[in-house]
Design a protein around this motif. Structure first.
Motif, short mmCIF file in Angstrom:
data_model
loop_
_atom_site.label_atom_id
_atom_site.label_comp_id
_atom_site.label_asym_id
_atom_site.label_seq_id
_atom_site.Cartn_x
_atom_site.Cartn_y
_atom_site.Cartn_z
N PRO A 227 59.47 22.79 44.91
CA PRO A 227 59.18 21.41 44.45
C PRO A 227 60.43 20.57 44.21
O PRO A 227 60.40 19.35 44.38
N ILE A 228 61.52 21.22 43.81
CA ILE A 228 62.76 20.46 43.61
C ILE A 228 63.27 19.92 44.95
O ILE A 228 63.70 18.77 45.05
N VAL A 229 63.20 20.76 45.98
CA VAL A 229 63.64 20.32 47.31
C VAL A 229 62.74 19.20 47.82
O VAL A 229 63.22 18.21 48.39
N VAL A 230 61.44 19.34 47.61
CA VAL A 230 60.50 18.31 48.08
C VAL A 230 60.80 16.97 47.41
O VAL A 230 60.90 15.93 48.07
N ARG A 231 60.94 16.99 46.09
CA ARG A 231 61.16 15.74 45.37
C ARG A 231 62.49 15.08 45.74
O ARG A 231 62.57 13.87 45.97
N SER A 232 63.57 15.86 45.78
CA SER A 232 64.87 15.29 46.10
C SER A 232 64.90 14.76 47.54
O SER A 232 65.42 13.66 47.80
N THR A 233 64.34 15.52 48.47
CA THR A 233 64.32 15.07 49.87
C THR A 233 63.45 13.84 50.03
O THR A 233 63.79 12.91 50.79
N GLU A 234 62.34 13.80 49.34
CA GLU A 234 61.45 12.64 49.42
C GLU A 234 62.14 11.38 48.94
O GLU A 234 62.03 10.31 49.58
N GLU A 235 62.87 11.47 47.86
CA GLU A 235 63.58 10.29 47.35
C GLU A 235 64.67 9.84 48.31
O GLU A 235 64.90 8.64 48.49
N MET A 236 65.37 10.80 48.93
CA MET A 236 66.42 10.43 49.87
C MET A 236 65.85 9.77 51.12
O MET A 236 66.43 8.81 51.65
N LEU A 237 64.72 10.27 51.60
CA LEU A 237 64.11 9.67 52.79
C LEU A 237 63.60 8.26 52.50
O LEU A 237 63.63 7.39 53.38
N LYS A 238 63.13 8.02 51.28
CA LYS A 238 62.66 6.68 50.93
C LYS A 238 63.80 5.67 50.86
O LYS A 238 63.55 4.46 50.99
N LEU A 239 65.02 6.16 50.66
CA LEU A 239 66.17 5.25 50.60
C LEU A 239 66.65 4.80 51.96
O LEU A 239 67.45 3.87 52.06
N VAL A 240 66.18 5.45 53.02
CA VAL A 240 66.57 5.04 54.38
C VAL A 240 65.90 3.71 54.69
O VAL A 240 64.67 3.58 54.58
N PRO A 241 66.64 2.67 55.07
CA PRO A 241 66.03 1.35 55.33
C PRO A 241 64.99 1.43 56.44
O PRO A 241 65.19 2.10 57.46
N ASN A 242 63.87 0.73 56.27
CA ASN A 242 62.83 0.70 57.29
C ASN A 242 63.31 0.00 58.56
O ASN A 242 62.75 0.22 59.64
N GLU A 243 64.34 -0.85 58.42
CA GLU A 243 64.85 -1.54 59.61
C GLU A 243 65.37 -0.55 60.65
O GLU A 243 65.26 -0.79 61.86
N LEU A 244 65.96 0.56 60.18
CA LEU A 244 66.45 1.56 61.13
C LEU A 244 65.30 2.20 61.90
O LEU A 244 65.39 2.42 63.12
N ARG A 245 64.21 2.51 61.18
CA ARG A 245 63.05 3.08 61.87
C ARG A 245 62.46 2.08 62.86
O ARG A 245 62.14 2.43 64.01
#
Length: 361
Positions: A227-245
């Motif tokens: 769960p620690i890996v899931v939460r930390s990774t989830e927060e980092m992925l949300k910080l990626v700007p949607n413009e790049l996607r």
């Protein structure tokens, strides 16, 4: 025709006196240090006068006097508005000091007690054929067990946690994603002993035998780590700007390739940091290791067979022996474990700084 110089006899106007600017009264920069010194002196006098033996009580009295003194003196000189700001700053610094004092005491006590027997022999020998009441022995077998158990747990939890986070951020929009998020939140607060009991019961039910292996302990550690890996990774992925996607998808790149080539590389520093911090989190767990690994005094390099040692369990067992040599070994092992966790945190910070986005000048 010759030029005639005419003297200008117009009187020069007198300089207009400058109006003095409105200047507010301010305390000198050394005022907080002076107030702190006065608070310490008064607190020492109060503590000595009332017979307070604990220096912690003296320190708390000094903090209270420092905050009150800062408010009163600042209010008289600079006004109440500045006094409130000074009190807020004083409270922040006081909270910082209160948080640092226990940490400093912990590290200082561990270093002073653990450095008695910590040497090369202690790091390269096991407890094989060493009596608990005798000095000597080491933690080499416990270091091997901790490294192998944590490595196996990381190999299990890190990929599953990262893939789960990618699903929640990039694909999860329905009821399944909500349930996965709910269970991740529940797993975050699960006590370590519960994870150990779960693996213990499953081991008995599925294999019909006692676990007593390092791999069984790794499974429990993986449950705590995921769960620690899931939460930390989830927060980092949300910080990626949607413009790049959106830019990648606009160029016709498939979504899976956008995730692997754009999203993950952008968040790689934060993901790696989260994994390293989760490793530091599980490295000191004792309860699941005591239930599933049992501990050992000899070197066991095979985590899939027979009991295996671990640094947290070694500390618990040595301190439980109740004699001076065992106490020294326990403190030395605790110092090694703190150093191990500190190194992991420093590595995580280094990776985060290395992978941080570079800004132009």
């Amino acid at each position: 025709m010759s030029d005639i110089l005419v003297e200008d006899k117009t009187p020069t106007p007198a300089p207009v006196p400058r109006t003095p600017r409105l200047a507010s009264r301010q305390l000198p920069k050394w005022a907080p240090l002076a107030i702190a010194a006065g608070a310490i002196a008064i607190a020492a006098a109060i503590g000595a006068g009332f017979g307070l033996d604990s220096k912690i009580q003296w320190g708390l009295i000094a903090l209270v006097l420092f905050v009150l003194g800062s408010y009163v003196i600042t209010a008289r000189v600079e006004g109440r508005r500045q006094a409130k700001d000074r009190v807020a700053t004083s409270l922040v610094w006081s909270s910082f000091i209160l948080a640092v004092i226990p940490l400093y005491s912990l590290v200082q006590t561990t270093i002073s007690n653990g450095s008695k027997v910590l040497d090369g022999t202690f790091l390269t020998h096991s407890m094989n054929n060493v009596l608990t009441i005798q000095p000597g022995g080491g933690i080499y077998h416990a270091i091997i067990g901790t490294v192998e158990q944590v490595a196996i747990a990381t190999a299990i939890a890190a990929p599953l946690g990262i893939l789960t986070a990618i699903y929640l951020v990039e694909y999860g929009k329905g009821a399944l994603a909500k349930w996965v998020t709910f269970f991740v939140d529940v797993m975050t607060g699960i006590p370590s002993i519960v994870a150990g009991l779960f693996i213990l019961s499953m081991w008995f039910v599925l294999l019909d035998k006692a676990p007593a292996t390092g791999f069984a302990g790794s499974l429990a550690l993986a449950i705590l780590m995921m769960p620690i890996v899931v939460r930390s990774t989830e927060e980092m992925l949300k910080l990626v700007p949607n413009e790049l996607r959106e830019a990648s998808l606009a160029l016709g790149v498939p979504k899976w390739r956008t995730i692997t080539k754009v999203v993950i590389p952008t968040a790689l520093g934060g993901i790696t940091t989260g994994v390293m911090l989760s490793i530091a989190r599980i490295a000191g767990e004792t309860a699941p290791i005591a239930l599933l690994v049992f501990g050992s005094n000899v070197i066991n390099n095979d985590p899939f067979k027979d009991p295996q040692a671990s640094l947290p369990l070694y500390i618990y067992q040595q301190y439980g022996n109740g004699n001076e040599p065992s106490y020294d070994r326990a403190w030395a092992a605790a110092l090694v474990l703190i150093a191990f966790v500190m190194i992991l945190n420093l590595v995580a910070r280094g990776i985060a700084r290395w992978k941080a986005p570079k800004t132009g000048r």
